[in-house]
Design a protein around this motif. Structure first.
Motif, mmCIF file in Angstrom:
data_model
loop_
_atom_site.group_PDB
_atom_site.id
_atom_site.type_symbol
_atom_site.label_atom_id
_atom_site.label_comp_id
_atom_site.label_asym_id
_atom_site.label_seq_id
_atom_site.Cartn_x
_atom_site.Cartn_y
_atom_site.Cartn_z
ATOM 1 N N GLN A 168 -29.459 12.307 101.846
ATOM 2 C CA GLN A 168 -29.681 11.330 100.785
ATOM 3 C C GLN A 168 -30.654 11.872 99.743
ATOM 4 O O GLN A 168 -30.446 11.700 98.536
ATOM 5 C CB GLN A 168 -30.203 10.019 101.376
ATOM 6 N N ARG A 171 -28.882 14.445 97.624
ATOM 7 C CA ARG A 171 -27.977 13.781 96.685
ATOM 8 C C ARG A 171 -28.734 13.234 95.494
ATOM 9 O O ARG A 171 -28.300 13.378 94.340
ATOM 10 C CB ARG A 171 -27.218 12.668 97.404
ATOM 11 N N LEU A 172 -29.879 12.610 95.739
ATOM 12 C CA LEU A 172 -30.679 12.078 94.640
ATOM 13 C C LEU A 172 -31.127 13.190 93.700
ATOM 14 O O LEU A 172 -31.091 13.045 92.471
ATOM 15 C CB LEU A 172 -31.887 11.311 95.194
ATOM 16 N N ARG A 173 -31.553 14.324 94.270
ATOM 17 C CA ARG A 173 -31.979 15.449 93.430
ATOM 18 C C ARG A 173 -30.809 15.983 92.595
ATOM 19 O O ARG A 173 -30.968 16.294 91.406
ATOM 20 C CB ARG A 173 -32.561 16.565 94.305
ATOM 21 N N GLN A 174 -29.651 16.090 93.200
ATOM 22 C CA GLN A 174 -28.479 16.577 92.473
ATOM 23 C C GLN A 174 -28.092 15.659 91.323
ATOM 24 O O GLN A 174 -27.578 16.116 90.297
ATOM 25 C CB GLN A 174 -27.305 16.743 93.442
ATOM 26 N N GLU A 175 -28.346 14.364 91.510
ATOM 27 C CA GLU A 175 -28.020 13.393 90.469
ATOM 28 C C GLU A 175 -29.162 13.212 89.477
ATOM 29 O O GLU A 175 -29.066 12.385 88.564
ATOM 30 C CB GLU A 175 -27.658 12.044 91.109
ATOM 31 N N GLY A 176 -30.225 13.972 89.669
ATOM 32 C CA GLY A 176 -31.344 13.906 88.743
ATOM 33 C C GLY A 176 -32.190 12.650 88.877
ATOM 34 O O GLY A 176 -32.896 12.274 87.938
ATOM 35 N N VAL A 177 -32.151 12.007 90.048
ATOM 36 C CA VAL A 177 -32.923 10.784 90.288
ATOM 37 C C VAL A 177 -34.243 11.156 90.969
ATOM 38 O O VAL A 177 -34.244 11.784 92.038
ATOM 39 C CB VAL A 177 -32.138 9.787 91.168
ATOM 40 N N GLN A 274 -24.761 3.100 99.780
ATOM 41 C CA GLN A 274 -24.850 4.514 99.431
ATOM 42 C C GLN A 274 -26.122 5.175 99.958
ATOM 43 O O GLN A 274 -26.124 6.368 100.265
ATOM 44 C CB GLN A 274 -24.823 4.665 97.910
#
Length: 340
Positions: A168, A171-177, A274
């Motif tokens: 998780q 995923r957040l890092r990949q989405e720039g969050v 998610q």
């Protein structure tokens, strides 16, 4: 040795007595005077009694009681109070104090119940002629002191939990969050914190059942007053977990002695399909608490859930304790309530 019984509306005048006794015992923050005062202010109906027991001029037990059915009294127990409001000087069995207390209570007082007792604060006694106990719930804690630090604690968690939360975060890092954890401690921050918590909880399933915290309802007023009082002495903490600009999860906590108690947790349920925002927050909060080394343990006090067991195997059973005026009543009650 004697009991004094007065209306609980006099609690303010006896807070110094309560504080003195609290300082000599297990000192759970859930039994601090400002926690009790906020409970009474928000949830009392005027029928509650405050009682204290003195031995040789020293107060060695105090409690707040509410009337139940005919001849029955029990510790004042709003749902916001994780443990029953019984305070004593040591962790021994309170049995010898209960029959004299019944003799001082108004009306035909036949039974006094100490609800939601924690065996870590007061050892569970064996049943006796005028004493019976019953299981309440299983609850969990995390012991931090002596655990070897957060990395050792985390490595001991299940592989699925560690892997899931790592995925998780990736995923957040990949989405720039950007994820961030804020901690509020100042008294002037607590009103806004409770309002934010109420909005978060009010957007989920609790709103439909009418049990969500709201800044304007009795629950919200209790948490605000209580947290402000604790924060004024440096003993409150509110954790906010953000995903970018979105508030994703929150914990309301109180501190005291050698522990921090997580009273309430809420998260944005729209994210639940998610992400696991509460678990992501818990990992970061635990890391900070381990690193700070301020507390020996984290207490949850709610009923053990599946997620608790992924974080700890330290589980204990809380209990109710009934004291009876006459042995025959204890036997009769046991016959009519065999499961208890």
């Amino acid at each position: 040795m004697s009991w004094t019984v007065v209306p609980a509306s006099q609690f303010g005048a006896q807070m110094a007595r309560w504080n003195t006794l609290h300082a000599t015992g297990a000192a759970s923050p859930l039994l601090a005077a400002d926690f009790v005062a906020a409970l009474l202010s928000s949830f009392a109906n005027g029928r509650e009694l405050l009682a204290w027991h003195d031995t040789d001029g020293i107060t060695d037990a105090m409690t707040v009681l509410s009337p139940g059915g005919f001849g029955v009294w029990h510790t004042f127990q709003p749902s916001q109070a994780p443990v029953g409001l019984w305070l004593q000087r040591d962790d021994g069995a309170p049995g010898p104090l209960l029959r004299p207390l019944l003799a001082r209570l108004p009306g035909p007082a036949l039974l006094v119940g100490l609800t939601q007792c924690d065996p870590a604060l007061m050892a569970r006694p064996a049943d006796a002629a005028c004493l019976r106990t019953a299981d309440y719930i299983r609850t969990a804690r995390i012991t931090m002191r002596g655990a070897g630090g957060f990395d050792a604690f985390w490595e001991a968690r299940g592989k699925n939990l560690r892997s899931n939360l790592k995925k998780q975060r990736n995923r957040l890092r990949q989405e720039g969050v950007t994820a961030r954890l804020d901690i509020c401690r100042a008294p002037e921050q607590m009103a806004q914190a409770v309002a934010d918590y109420g909005r978060l909880e009010g957007s989920g399933w609790k709103a439909a059942g009418g049990t969500a915290v709201d800044a304007a309802n009795a629950q919200g007023q209790f948490y605000r007053a209580m947290l402000e009082a604790f924060a004024a002495r440096g003993a409150a903490s509110v954790y906010r977990y953000w995903l970018g600009d979105q508030l994703a999860a929150m914990d309301l906590c109180v501190e005291g002695g050698d522990c921090i108690v997580v009273l309430k947790t809420a998260y944005d349920e729209q994210l639940a399909g998610q992400l696991s925002p509460a678990l992501l927050m818990r990992e970061e909060a635990c890391r900070q608490l381990f690193d700070d080394e301020r507390f020996a343990r984290i207490e949850f006090y709610g009923r053990v859930m599946e997620w608790h067991l992924r974080w700890t195997d330290e589980v204990r059973t809380m209990y109710h304790l009934n004291g009876y005026r006459f042995p025959g009543l204890a036997r009769l009650h046991a016959m009519r309530n065999p499961a208890r």
